[in-house]
Design a protein around this motif. Sequence first.
Motif, PDB file in Angstrom:
ATOM      1  N   PHE A 237       0.868  -1.188   0.000  1.00  0.00           N
ATOM      2  CA  PHE A 237       0.000   0.000   0.000  1.00  0.00           C
ATOM      3  C   PHE A 237       0.895   1.225   0.000  1.00  0.00           C
ATOM      4  CE2 PHE A 237      -2.292   3.327   2.479  1.00  0.00           C
ATOM      5  CZ  PHE A 237      -3.364   3.513   1.618  1.00  0.00           C
ATOM      6  N   ASP A 238       0.504   2.272  -0.747  1.00  0.00           N
ATOM      7  CA  ASP A 238       1.312   3.495  -0.747  1.00  0.00           C
ATOM      8  C   ASP A 238       0.417   4.685  -1.062  1.00  0.00           C
ATOM      9  OD1 ASP A 238       3.712   4.880  -0.386  1.00  0.00           O
ATOM     10  OD2 ASP A 238       4.135   4.882  -2.531  1.00  0.00           O
ATOM     11  N   VAL A 239       0.885   5.829  -0.607  1.00  0.00           N
ATOM     12  CA  VAL A 239       0.179   7.099  -0.844  1.00  0.00           C
ATOM     13  C   VAL A 239       1.208   8.165  -1.200  1.00  0.00           C
ATOM     14  CG1 VAL A 239      -1.147   8.967   0.251  1.00  0.00           C
ATOM     15  CG2 VAL A 239      -1.693   6.580   0.799  1.00  0.00           C
ATOM     16  N   HIS A 240       0.906   8.980  -2.195  1.00  0.00           N
ATOM     17  CA  HIS A 240       1.697  10.197  -2.406  1.00  0.00           C
ATOM     18  C   HIS A 240       0.745  11.378  -2.580  1.00  0.00           C
ATOM     19  CE1 HIS A 240       5.957   8.885  -2.725  1.00  0.00           C
ATOM     20  NE2 HIS A 240       5.357   7.699  -2.879  1.00  0.00           N
ATOM     21  N   ARG A 241       1.176  12.521  -2.062  1.00  0.00           N
ATOM     22  CA  ARG A 241       0.307  13.711  -2.110  1.00  0.00           C
ATOM     23  C   ARG A 241       0.584  14.509  -3.378  1.00  0.00           C
ATOM     24  NH1 ARG A 241      -0.356  17.023   2.339  1.00  0.00           N
ATOM     25  NH2 ARG A 241       0.835  15.672   3.748  1.00  0.00           N
ATOM     26  N   LEU A 271       3.965   1.638  -8.545  1.00  0.00           N
ATOM     27  CA  LEU A 271       5.146   0.765  -8.505  1.00  0.00           C
ATOM     28  C   LEU A 271       5.656   0.598  -7.080  1.00  0.00           C
ATOM     29  CD1 LEU A 271       7.264   1.562 -11.706  1.00  0.00           C
ATOM     30  CD2 LEU A 271       5.361  -0.031 -11.389  1.00  0.00           C
ATOM     31  N   HIS A 272       5.475   1.614  -6.237  1.00  0.00           N
ATOM     32  CA  HIS A 272       5.904   1.485  -4.843  1.00  0.00           C
ATOM     33  C   HIS A 272       5.071   0.424  -4.115  1.00  0.00           C
ATOM     34  CE1 HIS A 272       7.819   5.788  -4.652  1.00  0.00           C
ATOM     35  NE2 HIS A 272       8.286   5.038  -5.627  1.00  0.00           N
ATOM     36  N   ALA A 273       3.759   0.481  -4.295  1.00  0.00           N
ATOM     37  CA  ALA A 273       2.893  -0.518  -3.650  1.00  0.00           C
ATOM     38  C   ALA A 273       3.238  -1.921  -4.152  1.00  0.00           C
ATOM     39  CB  ALA A 273       1.426  -0.201  -3.916  1.00  0.00           C
TER      40      ALA A 273
HETATM   41 MG    MG Z   1       6.049   5.754  -2.025  1.00  0.00          MG
END
Ligand code: MG
Length: 392
Positions: A237-241, A271-273
């Motif tokens: 799981f990932d989040v970017h603002r 890709l991070h998740a």
């Molecule tokens: Mg990230």
Amino acid sequence: MRTAALIVAAGRGSRACGPLPKQYARIGGLPVLARAMAAFADHPGIDLIQVVIGGGDATLYKSATASASAKLLAPVEGGATRQASVRNGLRALRTHQPGRVLIHDGARPFVSADIIDRVLAALSDAPAAIAAVPLADTVKKEGPDRRVAATLERAGLWRAQTPQGFGFADILAAHEAAYAAGHVDMTDDAAVAEWAGLPVALVAGSEANRKLTTAEDLAMADRLCAGAPDVRTGSGFDVHRFTAGDHVWLCGVRIAHTHGLEGHSDADVGLHALTDALLGAIGDGDIGQHFPNTDPRWKGAPSHLFLAEAAERVRRRGGNIGNVDVTLLCEAPKISPHREAMRARIAHILAMDVGRVGVKATTTEGLGFTGRREGIAALASATVIIAPHPSA
Ligand code: MG
């Protein structure tokens, strides 16, 4: 008291697999030596692992042990005989002062935790203990012209296997004394211990813990490994603002947008998740551990590097990626026009069939931070199929 495993992998025996020494042949996708080492790396009773390799095998060894355990010491080179190779390994271990050592053949990949347990347990009552199995076949002595000269009594006969466990100081002294006395061709370490007068206990090994010697052995071992796939799943799981900008990177694809995404790297949330899902499937930490955002090397880095490294870690662990699936959560940009490009890009980075790559997107109906268009979130899952270690 610390216990070392000394793994002997200096043999040149290549009749099993052409030009490659047999300990580097792959069974179930993993080198024979890597499997032998894993049993000791994973065992809580083992603190150090010393491998003895053949001269000129450094590159083979490095690729076989890429996902190295923290217990692993730098390899040492073997000698002209097995006995000389073990002596070199024991001498190298002196500086680490282990109390006990388990000596194991690098070509026995199916040693189990149970066998290691039994040898360790026997060492609390005996100065030496070896894994062995009672002889099941009737033994014939060969006479002239390949005729049977005699049938031997098999009762009480055992076939010695490894690991063979000893007090470290005892076996080192026995090896040095045997060498000094000109006894240089003993084929196992129990023979060295017996020669030095140490009582050696027998504990149950297993038929599975066989030494792989011939091409037939390797083929059978490979089939055994292929028997029951060990399927793992991982999630990420990932989040970017959102921040000022004119494009975002999502699943390896550059998409023009009214905003950019904030991050140390290219902020490719998909890709991070997915990188975390792969790392999670093999229990190998997470993206923040392998690529810390305090490291200037990853400033502005394209995230396919992270994903490719995670895939490499899966491969080194003996794993194949079964499938991957990413869900992007955002109100905008619209994902569907880019979905096929994203799937193709991920398939390319992971060197897998695009039919095994899913990319989906959803809005969150205006709810939450994604609904307020403050950022993008991504979920990912992955399956990894690891060639199993057959139980003994
Ligand atoms: Mg990230």
